[in-house]
Design a protein around this motif. Structure first.
Motif, PDB file in Angstrom:
ATOM      1  N   SER A  92     -35.890   7.236 -69.714  1.00  0.00           N
ATOM      2  CA  SER A  92     -35.006   8.539 -70.230  1.00  0.00           C
ATOM      3  C   SER A  92     -33.517   8.386 -70.163  1.00  0.00           C
ATOM      4  CB  SER A  92     -35.695   9.844 -69.447  1.00  0.00           C
ATOM      5  OG  SER A  92     -34.738  11.101 -69.927  1.00  0.00           O
ATOM      6  N   GLY A  93     -32.829   8.561 -71.014  1.00  0.00           N
ATOM      7  CA  GLY A  93     -31.280   8.415 -70.951  1.00  0.00           C
ATOM      8  C   GLY A  93     -30.889   6.933 -71.229  1.00  0.00           C
ATOM      9  N   TYR A  94     -31.793   6.061 -71.416  1.00  0.00           N
ATOM     10  CA  TYR A  94     -31.370   4.621 -71.632  1.00  0.00           C
ATOM     11  C   TYR A  94     -32.056   4.231 -72.861  1.00  0.00           C
ATOM     12  CZ  TYR A  94     -29.386   3.760 -67.105  1.00  0.00           C
ATOM     13  OH  TYR A  94     -28.504   3.660 -65.849  1.00  0.00           O
ATOM     14  N   GLY A  95     -33.264   4.676 -73.228  1.00  0.00           N
ATOM     15  CA  GLY A  95     -34.324   4.065 -74.282  1.00  0.00           C
ATOM     16  C   GLY A  95     -34.586   2.750 -73.751  1.00  0.00           C
ATOM     17  N   GLY A  96     -34.504   1.616 -74.492  1.00  0.00           N
ATOM     18  CA  GLY A  96     -35.115   0.490 -74.005  1.00  0.00           C
ATOM     19  C   GLY A  96     -34.150  -0.145 -72.864  1.00  0.00           C
ATOM     20  N   PHE A  97     -34.951  -0.429 -71.994  1.00  0.00           N
ATOM     21  CA  PHE A  97     -34.319  -0.642 -70.540  1.00  0.00           C
ATOM     22  C   PHE A  97     -34.840  -1.873 -69.777  1.00  0.00           C
ATOM     23  CE2 PHE A  97     -34.239   0.015 -65.896  1.00  0.00           C
ATOM     24  CZ  PHE A  97     -32.770   0.559 -65.786  1.00  0.00           C
ATOM     25  N   VAL A  98     -33.962  -2.702 -69.602  1.00  0.00           N
ATOM     26  CA  VAL A  98     -34.336  -4.099 -68.833  1.00  0.00           C
ATOM     27  C   VAL A  98     -33.554  -4.298 -67.615  1.00  0.00           C
ATOM     28  CG1 VAL A  98     -34.394  -6.733 -69.298  1.00  0.00           C
ATOM     29  CG2 VAL A  98     -34.831  -5.305 -71.153  1.00  0.00           C
ATOM     30  N   VAL A  99     -34.306  -4.658 -66.516  1.00  0.00           N
ATOM     31  CA  VAL A  99     -33.508  -4.682 -65.114  1.00  0.00           C
ATOM     32  C   VAL A  99     -33.933  -6.478 -64.876  1.00  0.00           C
ATOM     33  CG1 VAL A  99     -33.511  -4.481 -62.750  1.00  0.00           C
ATOM     34  CG2 VAL A  99     -33.873  -2.610 -64.302  1.00  0.00           C
ATOM     35  N   ILE A 100     -33.019  -7.190 -64.627  1.00  0.00           N
ATOM     36  CA  ILE A 100     -33.152  -8.559 -64.198  1.00  0.00           C
ATOM     37  C   ILE A 100     -32.598  -8.649 -62.813  1.00  0.00           C
ATOM     38  CG2 ILE A 100     -32.468 -10.936 -64.638  1.00  0.00           C
ATOM     39  CD1 ILE A 100     -32.492 -10.160 -67.640  1.00  0.00           C
ATOM     40  N   SER A 101     -33.523  -9.497 -61.861  1.00  0.00           N
ATOM     41  CA  SER A 101     -32.975  -9.707 -60.471  1.00  0.00           C
ATOM     42  C   SER A 101     -32.277 -10.963 -60.613  1.00  0.00           C
ATOM     43  CB  SER A 101     -34.066  -9.862 -59.540  1.00  0.00           C
ATOM     44  OG  SER A 101     -33.624 -10.279 -58.347  1.00  0.00           O
ATOM     45  N   HIS A 102     -31.034 -10.954 -60.316  1.00  0.00           N
ATOM     46  CA  HIS A 102     -29.879 -12.211 -60.474  1.00  0.00           C
ATOM     47  C   HIS A 102     -29.602 -12.727 -59.216  1.00  0.00           C
ATOM     48  CE1 HIS A 102     -29.449 -11.573 -64.773  1.00  0.00           C
ATOM     49  NE2 HIS A 102     -28.955 -10.348 -64.552  1.00  0.00           N
ATOM     50  N   VAL A 103     -29.287 -13.879 -58.826  1.00  0.00           N
ATOM     51  CA  VAL A 103     -28.834 -14.230 -57.521  1.00  0.00           C
ATOM     52  C   VAL A 103     -27.303 -14.622 -57.701  1.00  0.00           C
ATOM     53  CG1 VAL A 103     -28.931 -15.896 -55.510  1.00  0.00           C
ATOM     54  CG2 VAL A 103     -31.077 -14.643 -56.538  1.00  0.00           C
ATOM     55  N   ILE A 104     -26.396 -14.015 -57.289  1.00  0.00           N
ATOM     56  CA  ILE A 104     -24.919 -14.343 -57.539  1.00  0.00           C
ATOM     57  C   ILE A 104     -24.247 -14.448 -56.294  1.00  0.00           C
ATOM     58  CG2 ILE A 104     -22.850 -13.321 -58.534  1.00  0.00           C
ATOM     59  CD1 ILE A 104     -24.362 -11.847 -60.719  1.00  0.00           C
ATOM     60  N   ASP A 105     -23.759 -15.503 -56.005  1.00  0.00           N
ATOM     61  CA  ASP A 105     -22.770 -15.712 -54.638  1.00  0.00           C
ATOM     62  C   ASP A 105     -23.921 -15.770 -53.549  1.00  0.00           C
ATOM     63  OD1 ASP A 105     -20.517 -16.152 -55.628  1.00  0.00           O
ATOM     64  OD2 ASP A 105     -19.533 -14.216 -55.552  1.00  0.00           O
ATOM     65  N   GLY A 106     -25.160 -16.030 -53.860  1.00  0.00           N
ATOM     66  CA  GLY A 106     -26.076 -16.215 -52.745  1.00  0.00           C
ATOM     67  C   GLY A 106     -27.062 -14.742 -52.419  1.00  0.00           C
ATOM     68  N   ASP A 107     -26.496 -13.715 -53.172  1.00  0.00           N
ATOM     69  CA  ASP A 107     -27.032 -12.390 -52.975  1.00  0.00           C
ATOM     70  C   ASP A 107     -27.823 -11.761 -54.159  1.00  0.00           C
ATOM     71  OD1 ASP A 107     -25.797 -11.897 -50.508  1.00  0.00           O
ATOM     72  OD2 ASP A 107     -23.799 -11.711 -51.279  1.00  0.00           O
ATOM     73  N   HIS A 115     -30.103   0.715 -73.318  1.00  0.00           N
ATOM     74  CA  HIS A 115     -30.230   0.928 -74.969  1.00  0.00           C
ATOM     75  C   HIS A 115     -30.580  -0.361 -75.658  1.00  0.00           C
ATOM     76  CE1 HIS A 115     -28.062   4.510 -73.160  1.00  0.00           C
ATOM     77  NE2 HIS A 115     -27.049   3.906 -72.809  1.00  0.00           N
ATOM     78  N   VAL A 116     -31.409  -0.901 -75.209  1.00  0.00           N
ATOM     79  CA  VAL A 116     -31.891  -2.131 -75.804  1.00  0.00           C
ATOM     80  C   VAL A 116     -33.014  -1.634 -76.954  1.00  0.00           C
ATOM     81  CG1 VAL A 116     -33.009  -4.355 -75.422  1.00  0.00           C
ATOM     82  CG2 VAL A 116     -31.558  -3.526 -73.741  1.00  0.00           C
ATOM     83  N   ARG A 117     -33.180  -2.318 -77.786  1.00  0.00           N
ATOM     84  CA  ARG A 117     -34.284  -2.309 -78.911  1.00  0.00           C
ATOM     85  C   ARG A 117     -35.484  -2.902 -78.169  1.00  0.00           C
ATOM     86  NH1 ARG A 117     -34.033  -4.883 -84.192  1.00  0.00           N
ATOM     87  NH2 ARG A 117     -32.162  -3.933 -84.492  1.00  0.00           N
ATOM     88  N   LEU A 118     -36.411  -2.248 -77.571  1.00  0.00           N
ATOM     89  CA  LEU A 118     -37.568  -2.799 -76.747  1.00  0.00           C
ATOM     90  C   LEU A 118     -38.305  -3.793 -77.546  1.00  0.00           C
ATOM     91  CD1 LEU A 118     -37.802  -2.387 -73.909  1.00  0.00           C
ATOM     92  CD2 LEU A 118     -39.660  -0.582 -74.244  1.00  0.00           C
TER      93      LEU A 118
END
Length: 190
Positions: A92-107, A115-118
């Protein structure tokens, strides 16, 4: 002109070698597109750079707008760094939604892509992704895929804060600057 930027990662010991992560713009010309709702701006329905406005609070992401002439074009969204898909769903509020776990600077840092076309997303939860991989395309303006919003990318970065597998806080707005300090400004990186 390259859309990639290298961030220096210092090794834990002098003998350990580590590759600096490659960061990729989540959308072409990302920084130039952030023109209405940058990270940290306070908005309310009566005082917002976009209309109509449904939300109130400090913006936890940077919104990348479309350019003139892109209303009917497919605008590709790409993974900002290597990682794994944590969530691919409607929100809700985003529509299509993707979360990616990234590692940046070791964290561990969660990339929040809203707002992604799912139907354009081919990755599934737990799939590995590389920096620059296509995630999908932007949802159409005021469609279910855009959560009823204008056509734009809501891109946020939420650190796991040293606790692996901590679920990300996906709120697009928070009510005070103390809460806002839990997020990172994406423009720092691009």
């Amino acid at each position: 002109v390259s859309n990639e930027k290298k961030i220096l990662v210092l090794p834990n010991t002098y003998t350990e070698e580590r590759r600096a992560p490659i960061l990729h713009e989540p959308i072409e010309r990302f920084a130039k597109r952030v023109s209405k709702k940058p990270f940290g701006i306070f908005v309310s329905p009566g005082d917002s750079p976009v209309e109509p406005e449904r939300f109130q609070g400090y913006h936890t992401a940077a919104d990348a707008e479309i350019f003139d002439g892109e209303e009917a074009k497919n605008i590709f969204i790409k993974s900002a760094a290597d990682g794994r898909a944590v969530s691919v769903r409607m929100v809700s509020g985003y529509g299509g939604f993707v979360v990616i776990s990234h590692v940046i600077d070791g964290d561990e840092v969660y990339g929040i892509y809203g707002h992604v076309r799912l139907e354009s997303v081919i990755m599934k939860q737990n799939d590995a992704v590389r920096a620059g991989d296509i995630i999908g395309v932007l949802g159409g303006a005021y469609s279910n895929d855009s959560g009823g919003e204008r056509k734009h990318l809501h891109f946020g970065l939420y650190p796991a804060r040293g606790t692996p597998n901590t679920p990300p806080d996906i709120r697009g707005y928070v009510q005070n600057k103390e809460e806002l300090s839990n997020w990172m400004n994406p423009l720092q990186f691009f």
